[in-house]
Scaffold this motif. Sequence first.
Motif, PDB file in Angstrom:
ATOM      1  N   GLY A 117      36.146  30.604   2.001  1.00  0.00           N
ATOM      2  CA  GLY A 117      35.811  29.554   1.045  1.00  0.00           C
ATOM      3  C   GLY A 117      35.921  30.036  -0.390  1.00  0.00           C
ATOM      4  N   TRP A 118      35.430  31.227  -0.652  1.00  0.00           N
ATOM      5  CA  TRP A 118      35.507  31.800  -2.001  1.00  0.00           C
ATOM      6  C   TRP A 118      36.961  31.963  -2.430  1.00  0.00           C
ATOM      7  CZ3 TRP A 118      36.830  37.264  -2.697  1.00  0.00           C
ATOM      8  CH2 TRP A 118      36.858  37.637  -4.048  1.00  0.00           C
ATOM      9  N   LEU A 119      37.788  32.502  -1.537  1.00  0.00           N
ATOM     10  CA  LEU A 119      39.197  32.711  -1.853  1.00  0.00           C
ATOM     11  C   LEU A 119      39.919  31.399  -2.138  1.00  0.00           C
ATOM     12  CD1 LEU A 119      40.061  35.439   0.758  1.00  0.00           C
ATOM     13  CD2 LEU A 119      40.623  35.587  -1.669  1.00  0.00           C
ATOM     14  N   LEU A 120      39.695  30.416  -1.294  1.00  0.00           N
ATOM     15  CA  LEU A 120      40.372  29.132  -1.475  1.00  0.00           C
ATOM     16  C   LEU A 120      39.924  28.458  -2.768  1.00  0.00           C
ATOM     17  CD1 LEU A 120      40.219  27.934   2.219  1.00  0.00           C
ATOM     18  CD2 LEU A 120      42.279  28.554   0.952  1.00  0.00           C
ATOM     19  N   GLY A 121      38.669  28.669  -3.151  1.00  0.00           N
ATOM     20  CA  GLY A 121      38.212  28.147  -4.436  1.00  0.00           C
ATOM     21  C   GLY A 121      38.944  28.799  -5.594  1.00  0.00           C
ATOM     22  N   VAL A 122      39.119  30.118  -5.518  1.00  0.00           N
ATOM     23  CA  VAL A 122      39.865  30.852  -6.546  1.00  0.00           C
ATOM     24  C   VAL A 122      41.299  30.331  -6.631  1.00  0.00           C
ATOM     25  CG1 VAL A 122      40.824  33.108  -7.140  1.00  0.00           C
ATOM     26  CG2 VAL A 122      38.444  32.924  -6.406  1.00  0.00           C
ATOM     27  N   MET A 123      41.848  29.933  -5.485  1.00  0.00           N
ATOM     28  CA  MET A 123      43.228  29.456  -5.419  1.00  0.00           C
ATOM     29  C   MET A 123      43.344  27.954  -5.702  1.00  0.00           C
ATOM     30  SD  MET A 123      44.100  31.687  -2.001  1.00  0.00           S
ATOM     31  CE  MET A 123      45.811  31.214  -1.787  1.00  0.00           C
ATOM     32  N   CYS A 132      35.218  25.186   4.495  1.00  0.00           N
ATOM     33  CA  CYS A 132      34.679  26.498   4.863  1.00  0.00           C
ATOM     34  C   CYS A 132      33.163  26.543   4.659  1.00  0.00           C
ATOM     35  CB  CYS A 132      35.347  27.595   4.053  1.00  0.00           C
ATOM     36  SG  CYS A 132      37.080  27.859   4.451  1.00  0.00           S
ATOM     37  N   TYR A 133      32.715  26.068   3.518  1.00  0.00           N
ATOM     38  CA  TYR A 133      31.271  26.103   3.262  1.00  0.00           C
ATOM     39  C   TYR A 133      30.513  25.167   4.189  1.00  0.00           C
ATOM     40  CZ  TYR A 133      32.253  28.988  -0.792  1.00  0.00           C
ATOM     41  OH  TYR A 133      32.657  30.022  -1.603  1.00  0.00           O
ATOM     42  N   GLU A 134      31.142  24.072   4.576  1.00  0.00           N
ATOM     43  CA  GLU A 134      30.502  23.189   5.551  1.00  0.00           C
ATOM     44  C   GLU A 134      30.379  23.876   6.910  1.00  0.00           C
ATOM     45  OE1 GLU A 134      32.901  19.699   5.325  1.00  0.00           O
ATOM     46  OE2 GLU A 134      31.703  18.816   3.695  1.00  0.00           O
ATOM     47  N   ALA A 147      25.567  25.642   0.493  1.00  0.00           N
ATOM     48  CA  ALA A 147      25.478  24.275  -0.032  1.00  0.00           C
ATOM     49  C   ALA A 147      25.770  24.270  -1.531  1.00  0.00           C
ATOM     50  CB  ALA A 147      24.093  23.698   0.248  1.00  0.00           C
ATOM     51  N   TRP A 148      25.267  25.269  -2.236  1.00  0.00           N
ATOM     52  CA  TRP A 148      25.505  25.370  -3.685  1.00  0.00           C
ATOM     53  C   TRP A 148      27.004  25.522  -3.955  1.00  0.00           C
ATOM     54  CZ3 TRP A 148      27.621  28.767  -7.178  1.00  0.00           C
ATOM     55  CH2 TRP A 148      27.290  28.560  -8.532  1.00  0.00           C
TER      56      TRP A 148
END
Length: 214
Positions: A117-123, A132-134, A147-148
């Motif tokens: 999730g972190w990586l896809l957000g960066v991308m 991912c976070y769900e 959730a944040w």
Amino acid sequence: MAIREEGAGVWYHRGQVFCTMRRFDEAIDCYDKALELSPDDPVLWRRKGFALIKTGRYREALACFDQALAIDPEDATAWQRKGYTLACLGWNEDAVACCDRAITLDPQHILAWQSRGWLLGVMCRYDEAVTCYEAVIRLDPDRGSAAWHRERMQERKDLAALASEVLEAEEFMEVPACIRDVVAERDYGNVGLARAVLRELAGRVERGAVQRPV
């Protein structure tokens, strides 16, 4: 997985203690001593890699995770940590692939879902990041950080949509500075209002163009 030699186990546990104390260089020394006695133990390679990450020695850490995976290719945690290390080196696509491999091996691997999730957000792949976070929340409903982060991904998605809409509108109208400022200042709290106002203004311009006599 190889059986850890008794002496290697002692050095392993010493390394664990040093990691807990955040004395990572000393932990690495302990893992090295353990590996001299038990070089085919993938957990030792994985733990050394973790300590190397904490000291910023990413290429050395990557080599450790590769060694762990050469011994045990189905070690989901080694795949996740390799992905994190690749991300730290800026190789995001390869990092996502590692997280995918970890999740395939262990669909309940929370850290792999979080890293992905972190990586896809960066991308800027916000929808996938939200998914991912769900997944993390389904696995651990009490993990408030997921959730944040999910909400932050939705905010970034909405801001990106506004930025795109501003560019499109600028082709046929003057976009008010207050709307452009929402994008420039990353004013997430006013994105929804800015999008609504922009749509209304663009609609007026378009309706005026249609009604204007030729």
